[in-house]
Each structure stands twice: as C-alpha cells, then as structure tokens.
Design a protein around this motif. Structure first.
Motif, PDB file in Angstrom:
ATOM      1  N   ARG A 217      80.400 -10.210 -86.269  1.00 19.01           N
ATOM      2  CA  ARG A 217      81.851 -11.693 -86.525  1.00 19.01           C
ATOM      3  C   ARG A 217      82.934 -11.127 -87.364  1.00 19.01           C
ATOM      4  N   ASP A 218      84.056 -11.736 -87.296  1.00 16.68           N
ATOM      5  CA  ASP A 218      85.350 -11.342 -87.585  1.00 16.68           C
ATOM      6  C   ASP A 218      85.433 -10.228 -87.964  1.00 16.68           C
TER       7      ASP A 218
ATOM      8  N   VAL B 163      84.184 -24.302 -85.988  1.00 16.55           N
ATOM      9  CA  VAL B 163      83.813 -22.856 -85.716  1.00 16.55           C
ATOM     10  C   VAL B 163      82.730 -22.828 -85.893  1.00 16.55           C
ATOM     11  N   ASN B 164      81.886 -23.588 -86.288  1.00 22.46           N
ATOM     12  CA  ASN B 164      80.263 -23.971 -86.397  1.00 22.46           C
ATOM     13  C   ASN B 164      79.630 -24.040 -84.970  1.00 22.46           C
ATOM     14  N   ASN B 165      80.595 -25.355 -84.591  1.00 19.74           N
ATOM     15  CA  ASN B 165      80.297 -25.416 -83.100  1.00 19.74           C
ATOM     16  C   ASN B 165      79.975 -24.194 -82.101  1.00 19.74           C
TER      17      ASN B 165
ATOM     18  N   GLU C 171      84.785 -10.190 -76.798  1.00 27.17           N
ATOM     19  CA  GLU C 171      85.290 -10.613 -78.214  1.00 27.17           C
ATOM     20  C   GLU C 171      85.874 -12.357 -78.081  1.00 27.17           C
ATOM     21  N   VAL C 172      85.596 -12.973 -78.375  1.00 23.92           N
ATOM     22  CA  VAL C 172      86.004 -14.155 -79.005  1.00 23.92           C
ATOM     23  C   VAL C 172      86.804 -14.680 -80.164  1.00 23.92           C
TER      24      VAL C 172
ATOM     25  N   ASP D  26      81.554 -11.355 -81.734  1.00 23.52           N
ATOM     26  CA  ASP D  26      81.465 -10.308 -81.022  1.00 23.52           C
ATOM     27  C   ASP D  26      80.503 -10.345 -80.114  1.00 23.52           C
ATOM     28  N   THR D  27      80.413 -10.550 -78.250  1.00 25.69           N
ATOM     29  CA  THR D  27      79.241 -10.712 -78.100  1.00 25.69           C
ATOM     30  C   THR D  27      78.686  -9.605 -77.059  1.00 25.69           C
ATOM     31  N   MET D  28      77.457  -9.863 -76.453  1.00 20.10           N
ATOM     32  CA  MET D  28      77.051  -8.569 -76.176  1.00 20.10           C
ATOM     33  C   MET D  28      75.943  -9.157 -75.551  1.00 20.10           C
ATOM     34  N   GLY D  29      75.600  -8.705 -74.084  1.00 19.51           N
ATOM     35  CA  GLY D  29      75.201  -9.112 -72.572  1.00 19.51           C
ATOM     36  C   GLY D  29      75.487 -10.296 -71.500  1.00 19.51           C
ATOM     37  N   VAL D  30      76.665 -10.771 -72.456  1.00 23.83           N
ATOM     38  CA  VAL D  30      76.342 -11.924 -71.376  1.00 23.83           C
ATOM     39  C   VAL D  30      78.106 -11.545 -70.677  1.00 23.83           C
TER      40      VAL D  30
END
Length: 367
Positions: free
Chosen positions: A249-250, A235-237, A218-219, A184-188
C-alpha cells in the motif's frame, strides 16, 4: 502550489544519462502534497533553454532547474536565468572561497575558469553545495519561486537537505495538500482491477488512476487533505474490495522493505535458477546501501553449501512453477509458486512474477 522541473544538458537529450533528478524531486514534492505539472529537458542551447524556462514558468509557481552550473563553456544556465529575471549577475566572494577551499583540500589547482561558478543573479540567495564546487541559488522573478541546482544527484540531495526541505516546510504549511492513496495489486489483470474499483467508486467524485508496472497493477485515489474525513469510508471500502489481490500500500516497495530486513544480517547466499536477471535487477539497487561491509554471494546454480547466515533459494519445479525457500537461524521454510501466465509467449512475464513472489515470500517470512 504547482511545480515544474526543468533539466538542462545535452547529455540528457542525447540519451547518455536518464533524468533521474526529475523523478527524485517530484517524489519529494509529492510527499508534501505538491503537484508537479511538467517535466522538461532541453540541450545546452541558449534559445531552447530560454523557451523552456518560459514554458515551465507558464505552467507552475515553483520551478526547479537542474544542470549547467559548472565551469565549462557549455554551462550557462545562470546566464539564461539571469536574463529571464531581468537582473545583472554579481560575483560572490564567499562562493569563490568555497571553490578554493574544496579544490585545494583535494590537491587540485584552482583555475581562473572556476570563477564562472561564482556569479549569481542580483538579489538571489546562494545555497552552499557541500558535495561540489557549484553552489545553487534561489530567486523570485515574475511571480515565480525558482531553485537553480547543479546536475549531479548527490549534490542536489545535499542542497535539498541543507536548504530546500526547510523552505518547503515553511512555505507549504498553509496549503491544502493533495493526498494520493495507492494499492499495488497482483494476479488480476488491469481491466479486472478497474471493474472492481469503478464499482466501488461509482457514486464518488474523486480523482482515480491506474498504472501497470509488471507484475503489479497499481490503483491510485487522490483528494485534498481537507477531504480526508469524508474519504475515509471510500478508502476502507476500496481496501476491502482489493484485499484479495493487494500486495503493498501507498508506494511501499517489496524489495526496499526486504532490504531493510537484511541490514542486520552479516552474510547471505542467494541461489536463483529460475528468474534470469529479474530478481537481481530488483535487489541490487536497494541492497547497495546495506551490503558494502557484508558477505554476499549470488549464484544461478546450486553449488557447495555456503556457510552464510541466510540462505535464499528459487529453484525450478516445472515450466509454470518454482520452489522458493528461506533458511535462517536453524529454521527452513519453503513454498510452491505457480504462475498465472501459462502461454509460451509469456515466459518472460512468468520469470518476473516468480522474482516478485520470491521477494514477497522472503519479506513476509524473514523474522
């Protein structure tokens, strides 16, 4: 194993209530790596119910049918399912005893009409409903595994906990579950997030997706559990590339995490002069389970100082920024939140952003 969820009830198609059962069941199945292929809702009409059942059976191996098991004339789900299965209905004495015990213990008079709830398809397994009079049932027909459940959510949850959870444990242990990782991302913005993700995954064959649920983007990255080892680096990248804008996350929810932290606090005073309804809309559903025996006050303006153990404030600075603070056990901390949404027509989104950022601040700093 693919699933379909079939809701029956005119109250659903009329918009009187929202079909939360389908969402709840899908989430439970997702936790076990199962994919839901279809959600379908039809009114209490026999022809549509039969067509809907056949449609769901054509799309899935595992069916969950909800609603229409009650004692009234518009409750005939059991009849449609029995006709589709091609078996007769049989009266179940244990279910009749269950109806009698439940109603008489609550001071109700048992009526003959209640017997309607005690007929089940021959060969089906009756699943006792400890939260209501209408027992659920399970049957297999036409190569499909079918759970037929009452409509009220708490009754579905009861039957699920008592029977279905164990059934799923047994019948899915041999499967290669489908795993979904989430950021879950925010601001972009969505397109900017997508550019980052597509660059990281440009040489990777994997199912990916995006979902905007403001103020988050959400990605989602999905693959079979057997691929976990080979997907670890991917996943790490992606985690590293999105680190600057990732909040949770998740499928972890900020409001739920914060509510968990409030469990041990006896009194709370929240003052919100900024977000309108957004902050309370986020908090009330998750606080309901924790705050029934606690002192809780909410105000849209500053009043006489409350003696509460925890003080949470969201106060305006100017049109585009606000101050968020937390006071607990003699410690007071605060921060300035500035919204990235500057234009006049983004006012509502600003308020939503302030509400979510306040929750994030409190979640991180309440110790």
């Amino acid at each position: 194993m693919k699933a379909a969820i079939f809701g029956i009830g005119t109250e659903l198609t009329d918009g009187q209530i929202v079909n939360k059962n389908a969402s709840w069941i899908s989430k439970k199945l997702k936790q076990r790596g199962l994919t839901t292929n279809a959600h379908l809702v039809v009114p209490d009409e026999r022809k549509l119910m039969r067509e809907g059942l056949e449609f769901c059976a054509s799309k899935a191996d595992l069916l969950f049918i909800t609603g229409g098991l009650g004692p009234t004339s518009d409750d005939f789900t059991r009849d449609i399912v029995t006709e589709w299965a091609g078996v007769p209905l049989k009266f179940d004495e244990a279910s009749w005893q269950h109806v009698n015990d439940r109603l008489t213990s609550r001071g109700y008079v048992v009526k003959e009409i209640q017997k309607q709830q005690c007929y089940f398809p021959e060969g089906s397994k009756v699943l006792k409903n400890m939260q209501g009079t209408a027992n659920a049932f399970y049957l297999e027909a036409h190569g499909k595994k079918v759970f037929v459940l009452p409509g009220p959510p708490r009754e579905i949850e009861s039957v699920w906990d008592d029977y279905i959870a164990d059934w799923l444990n047994e019948h899915t242990k041999h499967l290669d579950p489908f795993v979904t990782r989430m950021w879950d991302t925010m601001g972009v913005g969505e397109s900017d997030v997508a550019v980052i993700v597509e660059d990281v995954l440009k040489n990777v064959t994997v199912e990916k997706g995006y979902r905007v649920h403001l103020p988050y983007v959400e990605v989602k990255l999905s693959y079979f559990k057997s691929q976990e080892k080979e997907m670890e680096e991917v996943v790490n990248n992606l985690t590293e590339a999105l680190q600057f804008c990732t909040i949770t996350r998740d499928a972890e929810d900020v409001a739920e995490v914060f509510a968990q932290k409030l469990k041990e606090i006896n009194s709370i005073c929240l003052i919100d002069e900024v977000t309108g309804q957004f902050l309370m809309n986020r908090l009330m559903p998750v606080l309901r389970d924790y705050m029934t025996d606690k002192s809780w006050s909410f105000s849209k303006s500053r009043t006489v100082k409350s003696p509460a153990d925890l003080h949470l404030h969201v106060l305006p600075k100017d049109e585009h920024s606000c101050e968020v603070s937390l006071e607990f056990r003699g410690r007071k901390i605060k921060d300035l939140i500035t919204s990235p949404y500057k234009t006049a027509n983004m006012r509502e989104r600003r308020h939503q952003y302030f509400a979510e950022m306040a929750l994030i601040f409190w979640m991180k700093n309440l110790n």
